[in-house]
Design a protein around this motif. Structure first.
Motif, short mmCIF file in Angstrom:
data_model
loop_
_atom_site.label_atom_id
_atom_site.label_comp_id
_atom_site.label_asym_id
_atom_site.label_seq_id
_atom_site.Cartn_x
_atom_site.Cartn_y
_atom_site.Cartn_z
N TYR A 132 89.71 12.86 46.18
CA TYR A 132 88.96 13.03 47.41
C TYR A 132 89.53 12.19 48.55
O TYR A 132 89.22 12.45 49.72
CB TYR A 132 87.50 12.63 47.20
CG TYR A 132 86.81 13.34 46.06
CD1 TYR A 132 87.27 14.58 45.60
CD2 TYR A 132 85.70 12.78 45.43
CE1 TYR A 132 86.63 15.22 44.55
CE2 TYR A 132 85.06 13.42 44.39
CZ TYR A 132 85.54 14.64 43.94
OH TYR A 132 84.91 15.28 42.91
N GLY A 133 90.32 11.16 48.23
CA GLY A 133 90.84 10.28 49.25
C GLY A 133 89.76 9.37 49.83
O GLY A 133 89.82 9.02 51.02
N LEU A 134 88.79 9.00 49.00
CA LEU A 134 87.65 8.23 49.48
C LEU A 134 87.53 6.91 48.73
O LEU A 134 87.87 6.82 47.55
CB LEU A 134 86.35 9.03 49.31
CG LEU A 134 86.25 10.37 50.03
CD1 LEU A 134 84.91 11.03 49.74
CD2 LEU A 134 86.46 10.21 51.53
N VAL A 135 87.02 5.92 49.44
CA VAL A 135 86.64 4.63 48.88
C VAL A 135 85.19 4.39 49.26
O VAL A 135 84.80 4.58 50.41
CB VAL A 135 87.53 3.49 49.42
CG1 VAL A 135 86.96 2.14 49.02
CG2 VAL A 135 88.94 3.62 48.89
N VAL A 136 84.39 3.97 48.28
CA VAL A 136 82.99 3.66 48.55
C VAL A 136 82.70 2.27 48.01
O VAL A 136 83.18 1.89 46.94
CB VAL A 136 82.06 4.72 47.90
CG1 VAL A 136 82.28 4.80 46.40
CG2 VAL A 136 80.60 4.41 48.21
N PHE A 137 81.97 1.50 48.78
CA PHE A 137 81.57 0.17 48.34
C PHE A 137 80.17 -0.11 48.84
O PHE A 137 79.71 0.47 49.84
CB PHE A 137 82.55 -0.91 48.82
CG PHE A 137 82.75 -0.94 50.31
CD1 PHE A 137 81.98 -1.74 51.13
CD2 PHE A 137 83.75 -0.16 50.90
CE1 PHE A 137 82.17 -1.77 52.50
CE2 PHE A 137 83.96 -0.19 52.26
CZ PHE A 137 83.16 -0.99 53.07
N GLY A 138 79.48 -1.00 48.14
CA GLY A 138 78.10 -1.30 48.49
C GLY A 138 77.78 -2.76 48.27
O GLY A 138 78.46 -3.47 47.52
N ASN A 139 76.72 -3.20 48.94
CA ASN A 139 76.19 -4.54 48.76
C ASN A 139 74.69 -4.50 48.98
O ASN A 139 74.08 -3.43 48.92
CB ASN A 139 76.90 -5.54 49.70
CG ASN A 139 76.76 -5.16 51.17
OD1 ASN A 139 75.95 -4.31 51.53
ND2 ASN A 139 77.56 -5.78 52.01
N SER A 140 74.09 -5.64 49.26
CA SER A 140 72.64 -5.67 49.42
C SER A 140 72.18 -5.05 50.73
O SER A 140 70.99 -4.82 50.92
CB SER A 140 72.14 -7.11 49.35
OG SER A 140 72.77 -7.90 50.33
N ASN A 141 73.10 -4.75 51.65
CA ASN A 141 72.75 -4.09 52.90
C ASN A 141 72.76 -2.57 52.80
O ASN A 141 72.09 -1.90 53.56
CB ASN A 141 73.71 -4.51 54.02
CG ASN A 141 73.40 -5.89 54.54
OD1 ASN A 141 72.31 -6.39 54.38
ND2 ASN A 141 74.39 -6.52 55.14
N GLY A 142 73.57 -2.04 51.89
CA GLY A 142 73.67 -0.59 51.77
C GLY A 142 75.02 -0.21 51.23
O GLY A 142 75.64 -0.96 50.46
N LEU A 143 75.51 0.95 51.65
CA LEU A 143 76.81 1.42 51.18
C LEU A 143 77.61 1.95 52.36
O LEU A 143 77.06 2.31 53.41
CB LEU A 143 76.66 2.49 50.10
CG LEU A 143 76.01 3.84 50.47
CD1 LEU A 143 77.05 4.82 51.00
CD2 LEU A 143 75.33 4.45 49.25
N ALA A 144 78.92 1.99 52.15
CA ALA A 144 79.84 2.53 53.16
C ALA A 144 80.87 3.40 52.45
O ALA A 144 81.36 3.03 51.38
CB ALA A 144 80.52 1.40 53.93
N VAL A 145 81.17 4.53 53.03
CA VAL A 145 82.18 5.45 52.52
C VAL A 145 83.31 5.51 53.53
O VAL A 145 83.09 5.76 54.72
CB VAL A 145 81.61 6.85 52.27
CG1 VAL A 145 82.68 7.77 51.70
CG2 VAL A 145 80.41 6.78 51.33
N VAL A 146 84.53 5.28 53.05
CA VAL A 146 85.71 5.23 53.92
C VAL A 146 86.72 6.27 53.45
O VAL A 146 86.98 6.41 52.24
CB VAL A 146 86.35 3.82 53.91
CG1 VAL A 146 87.66 3.82 54.68
CG2 VAL A 146 85.39 2.80 54.49
N ASP A 147 87.25 7.01 54.39
CA ASP A 147 88.34 7.96 54.13
C ASP A 147 89.64 7.20 54.35
O ASP A 147 90.05 6.95 55.49
CB ASP A 147 88.23 9.15 55.07
CG ASP A 147 89.27 10.22 54.76
OD1 ASP A 147 90.23 9.93 54.02
OD2 ASP A 147 89.12 11.35 55.27
N TYR A 148 90.32 6.82 53.25
CA TYR A 148 91.53 6.02 53.42
C TYR A 148 92.74 6.87 53.81
O TYR A 148 93.80 6.32 54.15
CB TYR A 148 91.83 5.20 52.17
CG TYR A 148 92.18 5.98 50.92
CD1 TYR A 148 93.46 6.49 50.71
CD2 TYR A 148 91.24 6.19 49.92
CE1 TYR A 148 93.77 7.20 49.57
CE2 TYR A 148 91.54 6.89 48.78
CZ TYR A 148 92.82 7.39 48.60
OH TYR A 148 93.14 8.09 47.46
#
Length: 1212
Positions: A641-657
């Motif tokens: 997919y060419g995607l990176v996803v990461f999360g913490n106590s604030n929420g999540l973020a999805v990045v298209d690398y």
């Protein structure tokens, strides 16, 4: 008519009889009956396999010069044995006492160990797993020194009282022959000589024993006459003694840094006194005293000057200088600095005979955290390149991942790029410790271990065939600027130490994509390339992840708002997220709070990237309104997919690398759709600082332990961290990005002591912190009050939120007295309830205020998959499963553009589909099975070199298609396997109905869970905090294995424990060692064949030739029949109360028979048959030759008889 199914009835009775068994959901689809589960309990067995790394806290060392095996003892009673590359063995004394000395029975396959608890043990090394044959425990005297002469069965043992006892190593019985200290010293001496620090026999006369006492007295004892021949006195204490091979001189090292050389015929004064590192005064006075010389060895050569090797002895004015090893050869003196303090050293020689020229060729130096071998045969004394994996702890390990059955081309690719990283200047000779043989097992699948370290480095290890070898090292800190001086601090001031430490990582073996998350809230995406490039500017993407209650906290419509696609059809594109990809310039003035500033500064100069992993994209979280970014708790990458996803106590973020854009930046609460039955109202706005010691209850159990681990310590340099002292730290905002490597240690004795100590500590903190908590709460109340006066709109929204969410708890948040009372009550109730719970089940703090108790929900796991996003879908599509610390599992739909150029130009659509299911505890792992129960791995893109030509890229750059899963109406085509800290569930898709549920634990919680492949099937492997390792079948979640293996007494185990396919697992058992285990019955059965052999049959070298004249006039070495002196008939019986004999598990022959494997038996039988056949052939040839000779003799005899038949005697 509905078909009666007896199996479901039996399953129902089984489920009802056990509360922990798996339960089936009523009305489960009939397709579940089709899944045939092949895994049974017989496929599982738990056992340790091998231990890799450097011996933790080493204390002693020994070397067998014939077998060429090195043994290292530790302060925890462990034994590590090393041979050639890949030949390692670990064993442990049950008592756990420190090993003070080791002695090999040279070329006998046995080892004697002396422990600090005054016991000696005989180890049998002729089997693959060494075992103790005999033990002897001294009751009245403390052991200080041991000596076993070459080719002797009598062991000399010196004690703290100054006496010497003699032990028969064959029977492990004491001899009646005892050398008492009062007979060894002069009668006129009024003081005790102190402990025995040295014992050795004269190389040329076995009947003369040299005894060194700590006070400085050396005695030459005549064993036959039982009296002292000579006594040598010196004013300074003795640390070690070494003989010249001719037996006429010996050298002593002393506590004042001097070396004294004595002639055995002249005891009055030493022949020579030297101070190797002392300053020689010009007026002829005595040199200034130096530090003690802890050990000296004196080795001779035929062709040149002798070698004198010593440790210590530096002058006192060299403060701060590192430990040194001094090599004196002729007139030259070489001082070799070491990185760590010296524990012990040994000089390796060509001959095992002490009465011959020693011919030293290497020095093995045992350091506190390393093992160094120095080549004495080359100019400059270079070191040998170690073939052992001793550099695991080069920087403290912060995370670990294990991959079994990897693609076959991975290890050669990593080795090819890693071979260019090797240091130069090593010795060109072969590694001198070359004993033993490799195992003969059939396990041939490739295995890779990845370790993340505190300095930001990542190491790839080849772990195939029970070996470990470093393949490649990646330094992630290269992409950031480093502080050049002490004045230059990081521009964030939130990381006290190790700002580049690796927090977690995600690796795709097929595409070789690597994604790393660091402790400073940064993510780095790497691609693998075989070509070297120079990057002018590293691609940077800054992400502003705000608190999920930012809409309550900041009603200003002009400020930046987090995109909130709360409806199922909402999506986020790069255009919508553009403000987050390019935030405004950061502000760090003294007037206002720090804002939009990353924790680390990106490198500004061009970056030269060598073949291997090269930076593709750097993602950094920035400060928000004076608050530091939260540490990243979960991470995943998908190459297809060419995607990176990461999360913490604030929420999540999805990045298209691929497009280098931020696709989604969403709070955890915004993932819930309005129609979601699990949807919750917004919670309290987060305060800038949390009370001291707070642990948010919304976080998972593992996260709480990790928080405690990172709060209470500063360094992981010494490390047996226990959970008993874990609540002593504070959890301020500056601590949230603190390095996970720190750790101070104090082992606990038992779980009961740990519980009691913790309960007492909680009660004490309850009383001590109650006033502080009340003040903190009052400050927060005043802050809310003052802010409400300025912002009436915010006040209205806050009051509405309070009445809706906290009506039962508080009448008015602004009442300080009421808040204080509620807080104290909560403290006391929690401290009392903790005593009733397991010590590892909760990590609650004693200073938690009511508003902060409702903490935010953190993202803890991800899973990219091809599935059904919604219940109404009939075709699979790209999806993302999201797991939270409160047990919610949500589905996010991904809309990918076509491949090729369109993929780089068109945006990726993302839509939240709401909650799928909820489990108890934080989500640990998620996976998908098809209708037949086969694991569905995430799709991936085959690896291609990003720096290759466009044609080569297009050939390999094809997305691996996912198998189509069509769902007919009313049928489910997939199973979602979900495992949390408390339970596991199997959910059918797309209907999202629960099929099976299993409560894993009630009194503890799961630390690590993975869906693994085992014996051609799949299962869930779990490791609990109470030490249990369990496996569950799929999809029915039947318990297959439950073993109480290792109680969690160290956070290091929790951070590094990981499972892999084919029944393999590992964890960091100490700061320097990796312990590998297996839960596969097949591997346990073949373990004997897979392990290496330590002992190999080798002929003992011939004794040195005495020469004609020495033999004629008696100038050679004189032997001694020790049996006539020490046997029971000659010396009598020893006192029974002196020592207690403890027999081992069995005799030597029994141990050899029990330890031999099938392959070893076949090999020995084959060799025996070959020898027998060869002997039979030789016998047949000799028999034929004898028959031919007899026939020839018969013919000659017949001819002679005919010749003289008719002749008379006088005619002869």
């Amino acid at each position: 008519m509905k078909k009666f199914n007896i199996r479901k009835v039996l399953d129902g009775f089984t489920a009802a009889s056990s509360s922990s068994s798996a339960t089936a959901q009523p009305g489960a689809p009939k397709e579940n009956d089709v899944v045939q589960e092949t895994l049974q309990s017989e496929h599982f067995q738990l056992c340790k396999t091998v231990r890799h790394g450097f011996s933790y806290q080493p204390s002693s060392m020994a070397f067998d010069p014939v077998q060429k095996i090195l043994a290292i003892g530790t302060q925890t009673g462990a034994l590590r044995l090393f041979g050639r590359a890949g030949v390692e063995c670990y064993c442990q004394h049950e008592s756990g006492a420190a090993v003070i000395q080791l002695q090999f029975l040279i070329n006998e396959g046995a080892l004697v160990s002396a422990l600090a608890d005054d016991s000696i043990h005989l180890w049998n090394l002729r089997q693959k797993i060494p075992a103790i044959l005999h033990s002897l425990k001294f009751n009245r005297e403390r052991i200080t020194y041991c000596h076993l002469p070459f080719q002797s069965k009598w062991l000399y043992i010196g004690t703290e009282r100054g006496n010497i006892h003699i032990v028969n190593v064959e029977s492990f019985t004491l001899s009646g022959y005892v050398i008492m200290w009062n007979k060894a010293i002069e009668l006129s001496t009024k003081t005790h000589p102190g402990p025995v620090v040295h014992i050795s026999d004269n190389p040329m006369d076995e009947g003369k024993l040299l005894i060194g006492f700590e006070c400085g007295v050396v005695v030459l004892w005549d064993l036959k006459s039982k009296k002292a021949d000579c006594r040598y006195n010196y004013d300074e204490a003795i640390h070690s003694v070494a003989w010249h091979h001719e037996g006429k001189q010996f050298v002593c090292s002393h506590s004042d840094g001097t070396l004294t050389t004595w002639n055995i015929r002249a005891p009055a004064k030493p022949v020579q006194i030297i101070t190797p590192h002392g300053k020689q005064p010009k007026d002829g006075k005595k040199p200034e005293p130096c530090k003690p010389i802890l050990k000296v060895e004196y080795k001779t050569t035929r062709a040149g000057d002798p070698f004198m090797v010593l440790s210590g002895g530096l002058s006192y004015d060299t403060v701060g200088r590192r430990a040194c090893l001094t090599v004196m050869h002729g007139k030259s003196t070489a001082v070799l600095e070491m990185d760590y303090p010296i524990v012990d050293f040994l000089t390796l020689c060509e001959t095992p005979y002490p009465n011959d020229f020693q011919e030293p060729y290497a020095v093995v130096v045992l350091l506190e955290k390393d093992l160094v071998v120095i080549d004495l045969g080359q100019i400059g004394y270079p070191i040998f390149e170690s073939p052992y994996p001793l550099s695991i702890h080069e920087s403290p390990v912060t995370c670990c991942e294990y991959f079994a059955d990897c693609p076959a081309e991975l290890i050669p690719a990593l080795y090819s790029v890693g071979s260019r990283q090797k240091r130069q200047g090593y010795s060109k000779r072969e590694w001198p410790i070359s004993g033993g043989n490799w195992g003969q097992g059939t396990q041939s699948y490739p295995e890779i271990i990845i370790t993340g370290h505190a300095d930001g480095s990542i190491k790839f290890w080849d772990a195939s065939a029970l070996m470990l070898q470093v393949l490649y090292k990646l330094k992630t800190a290269k992409v950031f600027e480093r502080a050049r001086g002490k004045e230059e601090k990081p521009n964030t001031d939130i990381v006290d130490e190790d700002p580049f430490a690796i927090q977690t990582l995600s690796w795709c073996p097929e595409s070789r994509m690597l994604c790393v998350a660091g402790v400073s809230a940064h993510v780095i995406v790497y691609r693998f390339s075989k070509q070297e490039i120079t990057t002018e500017a590293v691609q940077l993407l800054e992400v502003r992840m705000q608190c999920e209650f930012s809409d309550v906290d900041s009603p200003d419509p002009g400020g930046e708002q987090t995109p909130t696609p709360s409806t199922p059809g909402a999506s986020s594109s790069p255009q919508e997220s553009e403000p987050f990809a390019q935030p405004p310039a950061g502000s760090n003035s003294s007037d206002g709070p720090r804002d939009n500033i990353p924790c680390l500064q990106l490198r500004s100069s061009p970056l030269k990237q060598f073949p291997g992993y090269q930076v593709e994209l750097v993602i950094q979280l920035v400060w928000v309104s004076g608050e530091p970014p939260q540490q990243i708790t979960s991470l995943a990458i998908n190459s297809s997919y060419g995607l990176v996803v990461f999360g913490n106590s604030n929420g999540l973020a999805v990045v298209d690398y691929l497009q280098k854009t931020l696709l989604l930046n969403m709070g955890t609460s915004e993932l819930y759709s309005p129609s979601d039955p699990y949807q919750r109202q917004p919670l309290s706005p987060r305060r800038g600082r949390q009370p001291s010691g707070e642990i948010p209850p919304g976080t998972s159990y593992v996260s709480r332990l990790s928080n405690l681990y990172s709060q209470s310590v500063k360094k992981l340099r010494s490390s047996n961290f226990t959970l008993c002292d874990s609540n002593d730290g504070s959890n301020t905002s500056e601590d949230r990005c603190k390095s996970p490597t720190s750790g101070s240690t104090s082992p606990c004795n038992s779980d009961d002591e740990r519980k009691q100590r913790f309960i007492e500590k909680v009660k004490f903190k309850s009383r001590r912190f109650s006033k502080t908590v009340a003040n903190d709460f009052a400050k927060m109340s005043r802050k809310i009050s003052s802010s409400s006066e300025q912002k009436p709109d915010l006040e209205h929204r806050s009051q509405r939120w309070c009445s809706m969410k906290y009506k039962r708890r508080f009448c008015c948040v602004k009442d300080d007295k009421l808040a204080t009372m509620m807080t104290v009550c909560r403290i006391l109730s929690e401290s009392s309830s903790y005593a009733k719970d397991n010590s590892f089940t909760r990590s609650r703090s004693s200073s938690v205020t009511s508003i902060d108790r409702e903490s935010r929900e953190a993202i803890c796991s991800f899973c990219f998959c091809e599935s059904f996003p919604r219940k109404s879908d009939s075709l699979v599509s790209p999806c993302l499963l999201v797991g939270t610390t409160q047990g919610f599992v949500m589905m996010v739909a991904l809309s990918l553009p076509p491949g090729g150029d369109q993929r780089l130009q068109q945006p990726v659509g993302i839509a939240s589909c709401g909650t799928m299911v909820r489990l108890k505890g934080g989500i640990l792992t998620m996976a998908l099975l098809d209708a037949a129960g086969t694991l569905l791995p995430p799709s991936y893109e085959p690896w291609y070199d990003p720096n290759a030509s466009d044609e080569e890229k297009e050939k390999s750059r094809k997305r691996r298609p996912a198998s189509p899963h069509l769902s007919q109406e009313g049928q489910d085509a997939q199973f979602a396997v979900l495992c949390s800290e408390k339970q596991a569930k199997v959910v059918a898709l797309p209907s999202q109905t629960r099929i099976y549920k299993h409560n894993i634990t009630e009194t503890s919680f799961v630390l690590r869970a993975d869906v693994v492949q085992m014996a051609g099937a799949n299962c869930i492997a779990c490791f609990c905090a109470n030490g249990h390792i369990m496996t569950l079948s799929l999809p029915s979640l039947r318990p297959l294995l439950d073993v109480n293996y290792l109680p969690l007494t160290d956070m290091r185990i929790a951070r590094t424990f990981c499972f892999s396919n084919l029944g393999q697992a590992l964890y960091l058992t100490s700061p320097t060692e990796i312990q590998r285990i297996t839960y596969s019955q097949e591997t346990c059965d073949n373990l004997q064949e897979m392990l290496s052999e330590l002992f190999t049959p080798v002929e003992t070298p011939e004794a040195p030739n005495r020469g004609f004249f020495k033999g004629l006039f008696g100038g050679g070495a004189q032997s001694l029949d020790r049996e006539d002196l020490f046997s029971e008939t000659a010396a009598g019986k020893a006192s029974r109360s002196l020592a207690q004999h403890i027999p081992g598990p069995g005799g030597m022959e029994g141990m050899k028979g029990a330890a031999s494997g099938v392959v070893g038996d076949l090999a020995r039988a084959r060799i025996a048959l070959d020898e027998r056949g060869q002997k039979l052939g030789e016998l047949e040839e000799r028999t034929a030759a004898m028959m031919a000779s007899a026939d020839s003799f018969s013919k000659h005899a017949h001819v002679m008889m005919l010749k003289y038949k008719d002749k008379k005697w006088y005619q002869l």
